[in-house]
Design a protein around this motif. Structure first.
Motif, PDB file in Angstrom:
ATOM      1  N   ILE A  96       0.839  -1.197   0.000  1.00 39.93           N
ATOM      2  CA  ILE A  96       0.000   0.000   0.000  1.00 39.93           C
ATOM      3  C   ILE A  96       0.872   1.245   0.000  1.00 39.93           C
ATOM      4  O   ILE A  96       0.565   2.229  -0.673  1.00 39.93           O
ATOM      5  CB  ILE A  96      -0.970  -0.030   1.199  1.00 39.93           C
ATOM      6  N   ALA A  97       1.985   1.205   0.728  1.00 39.09           N
ATOM      7  CA  ALA A  97       2.910   2.342   0.747  1.00 39.09           C
ATOM      8  C   ALA A  97       3.466   2.612  -0.646  1.00 39.09           C
ATOM      9  O   ALA A  97       3.577   3.772  -1.068  1.00 39.09           O
ATOM     10  CB  ALA A  97       4.045   2.080   1.741  1.00 39.09           C
ATOM     11  N   PHE A  98       3.802   1.547  -1.359  1.00 45.18           N
ATOM     12  CA  PHE A  98       4.330   1.713  -2.720  1.00 45.18           C
ATOM     13  C   PHE A  98       3.286   2.339  -3.637  1.00 45.18           C
ATOM     14  O   PHE A  98       3.591   3.272  -4.400  1.00 45.18           O
ATOM     15  CB  PHE A  98       4.790   0.362  -3.272  1.00 45.18           C
ATOM     16  N   VAL A  99       2.055   1.863  -3.571  1.00 48.41           N
ATOM     17  CA  VAL A  99       0.981   2.406  -4.421  1.00 48.41           C
ATOM     18  C   VAL A  99       0.715   3.875  -4.069  1.00 48.41           C
ATOM     19  O   VAL A  99       0.553   4.722  -4.961  1.00 48.41           O
ATOM     20  CB  VAL A  99      -0.300   1.558  -4.286  1.00 48.41           C
ATOM     21  N   LEU A 100       0.703   4.200  -2.769  1.00 54.06           N
ATOM     22  CA  LEU A 100       0.508   5.594  -2.369  1.00 54.06           C
ATOM     23  C   LEU A 100       1.649   6.469  -2.883  1.00 54.06           C
ATOM     24  O   LEU A 100       1.432   7.616  -3.288  1.00 54.06           O
ATOM     25  CB  LEU A 100       0.413   5.698  -0.846  1.00 54.06           C
ATOM     26  N   GLY A 101       2.865   5.930  -2.865  1.00 59.44           N
ATOM     27  CA  GLY A 101       4.007   6.676  -3.381  1.00 59.44           C
ATOM     28  C   GLY A 101       3.901   6.932  -4.871  1.00 59.44           C
ATOM     29  O   GLY A 101       4.220   8.030  -5.353  1.00 59.44           O
ATOM     30  N   ILE A 102       3.469   5.929  -5.624  1.00 54.75           N
ATOM     31  CA  ILE A 102       3.276   6.111  -7.072  1.00 54.75           C
ATOM     32  C   ILE A 102       2.216   7.181  -7.326  1.00 54.75           C
ATOM     33  O   ILE A 102       2.390   8.047  -8.198  1.00 54.75           O
ATOM     34  CB  ILE A 102       2.891   4.775  -7.750  1.00 54.75           C
ATOM     35  N   LEU A 103       1.125   7.158  -6.565  1.00 57.70           N
ATOM     36  CA  LEU A 103       0.083   8.174  -6.729  1.00 57.70           C
ATOM     37  C   LEU A 103       0.609   9.570  -6.404  1.00 57.70           C
ATOM     38  O   LEU A 103       0.267  10.546  -7.079  1.00 57.70           O
ATOM     39  CB  LEU A 103      -1.128   7.832  -5.865  1.00 57.70           C
ATOM     40  N   MET A 104       1.451   9.682  -5.378  1.00 57.62           N
ATOM     41  CA  MET A 104       2.032  10.988  -5.046  1.00 57.62           C
ATOM     42  C   MET A 104       3.013  11.440  -6.124  1.00 57.62           C
ATOM     43  O   MET A 104       3.108  12.639  -6.408  1.00 57.62           O
ATOM     44  CB  MET A 104       2.728  10.945  -3.685  1.00 57.62           C
ATOM     45  N   ASP A 105       3.747  10.494  -6.712  1.00 56.18           N
ATOM     46  CA  ASP A 105       4.645  10.856  -7.815  1.00 56.18           C
ATOM     47  C   ASP A 105       3.862  11.404  -9.000  1.00 56.18           C
ATOM     48  O   ASP A 105       4.278  12.384  -9.625  1.00 56.18           O
ATOM     49  CB  ASP A 105       5.462   9.635  -8.260  1.00 56.18           C
ATOM     50  N   VAL A 106       2.740  10.779  -9.310  1.00 51.04           N
ATOM     51  CA  VAL A 106       1.901  11.254 -10.413  1.00 51.04           C
ATOM     52  C   VAL A 106       1.348  12.636 -10.082  1.00 51.04           C
ATOM     53  O   VAL A 106       1.346  13.537 -10.925  1.00 51.04           O
ATOM     54  CB  VAL A 106       0.770  10.244 -10.703  1.00 51.04           C
ATOM     55  N   HIS A 107       0.911  12.822  -8.847  1.00 49.57           N
ATOM     56  CA  HIS A 107       0.354  14.124  -8.460  1.00 49.57           C
ATOM     57  C   HIS A 107       1.408  15.220  -8.497  1.00 49.57           C
ATOM     58  O   HIS A 107       1.151  16.321  -8.989  1.00 49.57           O
ATOM     59  CB  HIS A 107      -0.255  14.045  -7.054  1.00 49.57           C
ATOM     60  N   ASP A 108       2.599  14.954  -7.977  1.00 51.60           N
ATOM     61  CA  ASP A 108       3.655  15.972  -7.924  1.00 51.60           C
ATOM     62  C   ASP A 108       4.376  16.149  -9.253  1.00 51.60           C
ATOM     63  O   ASP A 108       5.177  17.071  -9.380  1.00 51.60           O
ATOM     64  CB  ASP A 108       4.690  15.615  -6.851  1.00 51.60           C
ATOM     65  N   ALA A 109       4.131  15.263 -10.203  1.00 46.85           N
ATOM     66  CA  ALA A 109       4.846  15.273 -11.483  1.00 46.85           C
ATOM     67  C   ALA A 109       6.354  15.228 -11.248  1.00 46.85           C
ATOM     68  O   ALA A 109       7.128  15.905 -11.894  1.00 46.85           O
ATOM     69  CB  ALA A 109       4.463  16.488 -12.317  1.00 46.85           C
ATOM     70  N   SER A 110       6.735  14.410 -10.275  1.00 43.45           N
ATOM     71  CA  SER A 110       8.147  14.267  -9.944  1.00 43.45           C
ATOM     72  C   SER A 110       8.692  13.004 -10.614  1.00 43.45           C
ATOM     73  O   SER A 110       7.982  12.320 -11.337  1.00 43.45           O
ATOM     74  CB  SER A 110       8.316  14.193  -8.428  1.00 43.45           C
ATOM     75  N   LEU A 111       9.958  12.729 -10.362  1.00 42.01           N
ATOM     76  CA  LEU A 111      10.548  11.518 -10.931  1.00 42.01           C
ATOM     77  C   LEU A 111       9.746  10.310 -10.479  1.00 42.01           C
ATOM     78  O   LEU A 111       9.438  10.166  -9.294  1.00 42.01           O
ATOM     79  CB  LEU A 111      11.998  11.372 -10.482  1.00 42.01           C
ATOM     80  N   PHE A 112       9.420   9.468 -11.423  1.00 42.11           N
ATOM     81  CA  PHE A 112       8.548   8.334 -11.132  1.00 42.11           C
ATOM     82  C   PHE A 112       9.254   7.357 -10.198  1.00 42.11           C
ATOM     83  O   PHE A 112      10.268   6.776 -10.554  1.00 42.11           O
ATOM     84  CB  PHE A 112       8.147   7.650 -12.439  1.00 42.11           C
ATOM     85  N   GLY A 113       8.747   7.209  -9.005  1.00 45.81           N
ATOM     86  CA  GLY A 113       9.263   6.259  -8.048  1.00 45.81           C
ATOM     87  C   GLY A 113       9.946   6.862  -6.850  1.00 45.81           C
ATOM     88  O   GLY A 113      10.266   6.152  -5.902  1.00 45.81           O
ATOM     89  N   GLU A 114      10.159   8.174  -6.815  1.00 45.36           N
ATOM     90  CA  GLU A 114      10.877   8.736  -5.673  1.00 45.36           C
ATOM     91  C   GLU A 114      10.027   8.705  -4.401  1.00 45.36           C
ATOM     92  O   GLU A 114      10.524   8.343  -3.344  1.00 45.36           O
ATOM     93  CB  GLU A 114      11.407  10.140  -5.958  1.00 45.36           C
TER      94      GLU A 114
END
Length: 170
Positions: free
Chosen positions: A60-78
């Motif tokens: 769940i932490a990984f999925v939440l992180g991917i969603l935050m990466d998409v929202h922030d338009a940051s490097l995918f996976g940080e």
């Protein structure tokens, strides 16, 4: 043992989902990269990893992180890496942290929260971004200060009534 021990009700999975969704909404507010604005998803994720590690884990932490990466338009996976490391640390320490009072718990989770801020910081520097300043890491300290408030708010629905009567067995 001077503080009272509460018997907690089982957590409702819909309340976990609601609290994570509320944290996302708070992260979505247009504050920009203002110093001192905490990562609410990290605080709520850390709370549920410590209190319910079998229900909220590293996946769940990984999925939440991917969603935050998409929202922030940051490097995918940080954020995914940061939240996964945060989750791993929380699950590793969850039995120890729960023995302490809330201010001492905040001191225990402080390194985890700073690490969760440090991972995207280092990844962005390695990718060639400009140095954002050390104020970027202040958010981890603000999140640790927010820990007692988050704990009281997220545990409130699970606490039983303090004055039992004939209709309640405990």
């Amino acid at each position: 043992m001077s503080r009272p021990q509460y018997i907690l009700l089982p957590v409702n999975p819909s309340f976990i989902a609601f609290s994570i969704a509320a944290a996302f909404v708070l992260n979505f507010l247009p504050w920009g990269r203002t110093v001192g604005i905490p990562d609410f998803v990290a605080v709520v994720l850390l709370f549920w990893n410590i209190h319910q590690p079998r229900k909220v884990g590293m996946g769940i932490a990984f999925v939440l992180g991917i969603l935050m990466d998409v929202h922030d338009a940051s490097l995918f996976g940080e954020h995914a890496l940061a939240y996964t490391l945060l989750s791993y640390g929380a699950i590793s320490l969850h039995r120890r942290v729960l023995w302490f009072s809330l201010p001492v718990q905040a001191l225990h989770v402080l390194p985890l929260l700073v690490l969760a801020q440090l991972v995207p910081f280092v990844i962005r520097l390695l990718a060639g971004a400009a140095f954002p300043g050390w104020g970027y890491l202040v958010d981890g300290f603000v999140e640790a200060l927010l820990w007692p408030v988050a704990s009281l708010l997220l545990l409130a629905p699970q606490k039983r009534a303090s004055d039992p009567d004939d209709t309640r067995p405990i």
